[in-house]
Scaffold this active site. Structure first.
Site, PDB file in Angstrom:
ATOM      1  N   VAL A 131      57.023  24.043   8.214  1.00  0.00           N
ATOM      2  CA  VAL A 131      57.754  22.778   8.320  1.00  0.00           C
ATOM      3  C   VAL A 131      57.041  21.699   7.500  1.00  0.00           C
ATOM      4  O   VAL A 131      57.670  20.809   6.933  1.00  0.00           O
ATOM      5  CB  VAL A 131      57.944  22.357   9.799  1.00  0.00           C
ATOM      6  N   SER A 137      53.277  13.998  10.138  1.00  0.00           N
ATOM      7  CA  SER A 137      53.167  14.750   8.893  1.00  0.00           C
ATOM      8  C   SER A 137      52.043  14.144   8.043  1.00  0.00           C
ATOM      9  O   SER A 137      51.661  12.983   8.236  1.00  0.00           O
ATOM     10  CB  SER A 137      54.499  14.720   8.149  1.00  0.00           C
ATOM     11  N   HIS A 158      44.220  27.095  12.740  1.00  0.00           N
ATOM     12  CA  HIS A 158      45.606  26.767  12.361  1.00  0.00           C
ATOM     13  C   HIS A 158      46.596  27.804  12.909  1.00  0.00           C
ATOM     14  O   HIS A 158      47.301  28.477  12.145  1.00  0.00           O
ATOM     15  CB  HIS A 158      45.720  26.650  10.831  1.00  0.00           C
TER      16      HIS A 158
HETATM   17  P1  NDP Z   1      58.750  15.596  12.188  1.00  0.00           P
HETATM   18  O1  NDP Z   1      59.183  15.190  10.834  1.00  0.00           O
HETATM   19  O2  NDP Z   1      59.769  15.812  13.240  1.00  0.00           O
HETATM   20  O3  NDP Z   1      57.679  14.574  12.756  1.00  0.00           O
HETATM   21  C1  NDP Z   1      56.744  13.949  11.931  1.00  0.00           C
HETATM   22  C2  NDP Z   1      56.402  12.633  12.555  1.00  0.00           C
HETATM   23  O4  NDP Z   1      55.355  12.061  11.775  1.00  0.00           O
HETATM   24  C3  NDP Z   1      57.555  11.639  12.589  1.00  0.00           C
HETATM   25  O5  NDP Z   1      57.777  11.240  13.910  1.00  0.00           O
HETATM   26  C4  NDP Z   1      57.038  10.482  11.754  1.00  0.00           C
HETATM   27  O6  NDP Z   1      57.362   9.230  12.314  1.00  0.00           O
HETATM   28  C5  NDP Z   1      55.533  10.671  11.884  1.00  0.00           C
HETATM   29  N1  NDP Z   1      54.844   9.884  10.881  1.00  0.00           N
HETATM   30  C6  NDP Z   1      54.996   9.877   9.546  1.00  0.00           C
HETATM   31  N2  NDP Z   1      54.206   8.945   8.990  1.00  0.00           N
HETATM   32  C7  NDP Z   1      53.546   8.349  10.027  1.00  0.00           C
HETATM   33  C8  NDP Z   1      52.586   7.307  10.109  1.00  0.00           C
HETATM   34  N3  NDP Z   1      52.158   6.668   9.013  1.00  0.00           N
HETATM   35  N4  NDP Z   1      52.116   6.975  11.330  1.00  0.00           N
HETATM   36  C9  NDP Z   1      52.531   7.602  12.436  1.00  0.00           C
HETATM   37  N5  NDP Z   1      53.460   8.587  12.413  1.00  0.00           N
HETATM   38  C10 NDP Z   1      53.941   8.951  11.226  1.00  0.00           C
HETATM   39  O7  NDP Z   1      57.884  16.926  11.958  1.00  0.00           O
HETATM   40  P2  NDP Z   1      57.434  18.032  13.027  1.00  0.00           P
HETATM   41  O8  NDP Z   1      57.200  17.377  14.334  1.00  0.00           O
HETATM   42  O9  NDP Z   1      58.341  19.179  12.960  1.00  0.00           O
HETATM   43  O10 NDP Z   1      56.035  18.479  12.379  1.00  0.00           O
HETATM   44  C11 NDP Z   1      55.008  17.536  12.201  1.00  0.00           C
HETATM   45  C12 NDP Z   1      53.852  18.108  11.423  1.00  0.00           C
HETATM   46  O11 NDP Z   1      53.132  19.037  12.208  1.00  0.00           O
HETATM   47  C13 NDP Z   1      54.227  18.890  10.163  1.00  0.00           C
HETATM   48  O12 NDP Z   1      54.451  18.028   9.075  1.00  0.00           O
HETATM   49  C14 NDP Z   1      53.023  19.779   9.958  1.00  0.00           C
HETATM   50  O13 NDP Z   1      52.097  19.124   9.130  1.00  0.00           O
HETATM   51  C15 NDP Z   1      52.430  19.920  11.353  1.00  0.00           C
HETATM   52  N6  NDP Z   1      52.563  21.268  11.905  1.00  0.00           N
HETATM   53  C16 NDP Z   1      51.424  21.946  12.242  1.00  0.00           C
HETATM   54  C17 NDP Z   1      51.506  23.175  12.819  1.00  0.00           C
HETATM   55  C18 NDP Z   1      50.276  23.907  13.199  1.00  0.00           C
HETATM   56  O14 NDP Z   1      50.282  25.131  13.136  1.00  0.00           O
HETATM   57  N7  NDP Z   1      49.235  23.243  13.632  1.00  0.00           N
HETATM   58  C19 NDP Z   1      52.792  23.834  13.071  1.00  0.00           C
HETATM   59  C20 NDP Z   1      53.923  23.036  12.679  1.00  0.00           C
HETATM   60  C21 NDP Z   1      53.790  21.794  12.120  1.00  0.00           C
HETATM   61  P3  NDP Z   1      58.653   8.407  11.822  1.00  0.00           P
HETATM   62  O15 NDP Z   1      59.818   9.220  12.305  1.00  0.00           O
HETATM   63  O16 NDP Z   1      58.518   7.095  12.460  1.00  0.00           O
HETATM   64  O17 NDP Z   1      58.587   8.396  10.321  1.00  0.00           O
HETATM   65  C1  DGY Z   2      53.764  24.338   9.401  1.00  0.00           C
HETATM   66  O1  DGY Z   2      54.801  24.998   9.531  1.00  0.00           O
HETATM   67  O2  DGY Z   2      53.705  23.297   8.749  1.00  0.00           O
HETATM   68  C2  DGY Z   2      52.534  24.843  10.113  1.00  0.00           C
HETATM   69  O3  DGY Z   2      51.390  24.220   9.763  1.00  0.00           O
HETATM   70  C3  DGY Z   2      52.405  26.320  10.210  1.00  0.00           C
HETATM   71  O4  DGY Z   2      53.454  26.834  10.938  1.00  0.00           O
END
Ligand code: NDP
Ligand code: DGY
Length: 330
Positions: free
Chosen positions: A85, A219, A295
């Site tokens: 994602v 993100s 991770h």
């Molecule tokens: P979303 O796009 O649904 O959520 C991302 C959030 O980040 C949004 O709510 C956005 O807020 C917020 N954001 C962006 N910029 C800022 C900022 N400057 N300050 C505070 N908040 C901010 O994505 P997901 O929830 O699906 O995934 C989030 C992230 O998690 C991915 O981008 C990835 O990097 C990570 N991830 C990690 C995994 C792992 O294995 N550890 C697995 C899956 C994902 P707003 O809406 O207000 O812009």
């Molecule tokens: C993602 O999807 O961005 C995670 O980091 C791994 O699933």
């Protein structure tokens, strides 16, 4: 038959992916597939050679798809599908300039990642890795009133940096633990999403000052890179915990190390680091109050299989010029 074979579009897959996704690609009959047949990352020189002249690329978050790779691919490249994602490994501006479409895998990994984030929080707050180690090394001598004590969620304030899909799913799972107050930050308030948890939209500094548990689920962007730094950790309570399951680069790790060693914060749990893998000699790995995972947020068999099918279907739809199941709007 030979004419049909000539019309097949060319795809490069940068790693072995789960079998369900491979089957979708193989059975589609629209592309010839070349693959880096390994569980280890493809060397950059190989990637540059293999991507040349391809119509589609299926990549992982550990592949850096930058200008050099896009130049090496050349003008045939129409679609990039990432098995993630997060898309901070893609040079989005360059991709946009070239009119390349991007597929990604939101939603299907939200539950698994939220579950792991809660597991990491509890492992860190209740000192599980340290406790298991003490049982094994003879450190468990008797029941002692303050030995191995940690911090509980009941009655606490939880601050979520980024109340997106995963941030909301984490809050939903934590609420039944008796959390008293949820705070969140982001670009703008999200009253509908926040209503479910009665979450309050606050500036980052307030979130740092008032939370007992801080969870990073945003993100990685130029804005969030290094956002959790010395200033941020110094604002946190000395008894507070810091949990990161977004991307390692959101955190200044030297500042985090300093905060953990000097007791500015109580503990940290990280599913993501910078770099990945974190070298075994990294100073953070020497700390008892820092729990580090490799991770594994989305690492359930079902989730990874579903991600691979979605990534394959995104790629195929992009190649055929159809709408993708999950296309990133650029
Ligand atoms: P979303 O796009 O649904 O959520 C991302 C959030 O980040 C949004 O709510 C956005 O807020 C917020 N954001 C962006 N910029 C800022 C900022 N400057 N300050 C505070 N908040 C901010 O994505 P997901 O929830 O699906 O995934 C989030 C992230 O998690 C991915 O981008 C990835 O990097 C990570 N991830 C990690 C995994 C792992 O294995 N550890 C697995 C899956 C994902 P707003 O809406 O207000 O812009
Ligand atoms: C993602 O999807 O961005 C995670 O980091 C791994 O699933």
């Amino acid at each position: 038959m030979r004419a049909a074979a000539r019309q097949l579009m060319k795809v490069f897959v940068t790693r072995r992916i789960p079998p369900e996704g491979e089957a979708v690609l193989a059975q589609a009959g629209v592309c010839s597939i070349q693959q880096w047949d390994s569980d280890e990352p493809i060397p950059q020189s190989e990637l540059l050679a293999k991507v040349a002249g391809k119509d589609g690329l299926l990549c992982l978050l550990s592949d850096r798809i930058d200008k050099e790779v896009l130049d090496a691919a050349g003008p045939t490249l129409k679609v990039i599908s990432t098995l993630s994602v997060g898309y901070d490994h893609l040079a989005i501006d360059e991709i946009k300039k070239r009119g390349i479409r991007v597929g990604y895998t939101p939603d299907v990994l939200t539950d698994a990642t939220a579950e792991l984030t809660v597991a990491l929080l509890l492992a860190t707050s209740r000192r599980l890795p340290e406790s298991v180690e003490e049982v094994k090394n003879g450190g468990w001598t008797t029941w002692k009133p303050l030995w191995m004590c940690g911090y509980g969620l009941s009655g606490s304030t939880v601050g979520i940096i980024g109340l997106g899909r995963i941030g909301q799913a984490v809050a939903r799972r934590l609420k039944p633990f008796g959390v008293k107050r949820f705070l969140y930050t982001g670009h703008h308030p999200k009253p509908e999403a926040a209503a479910e948890f009665g979450a309050e939209f606050v500036p980052l500094a307030i979130l740092a000052e008032e939370s007992d548990f801080i969870i990073v689920t945003c993100s990685l962007t130029p804005d969030t890179q290094g956002m959790c730094n010395r200033d941020f950790f110094h604002k946190m309570k000395k008894t507070a915990l810091f949990i990161n399951s977004s991307r390692g680069a959101v955190v200044n790790q030297d500042d985090l190390y300093d905060a953990l060693v000097k007791g500015h914060i109580a503990a940290a749990g990280l599913d993501v680091t910078s770099p990945e893998p974190l070298p075994p000699a990294h100073p953070l790995l020497s700390l008892k109050n820092c729990v580090i995972l490799p991770h594994i947020g989305s690492a359930t068999y079902a989730t990874r299989n579903t991600m691979s099918v979605l990534a394959a279907n995104n790629l195929l739809a992009g190649l055929k010029g159809e709408s993708m199941p999950s296309e990133l709007s650029l």
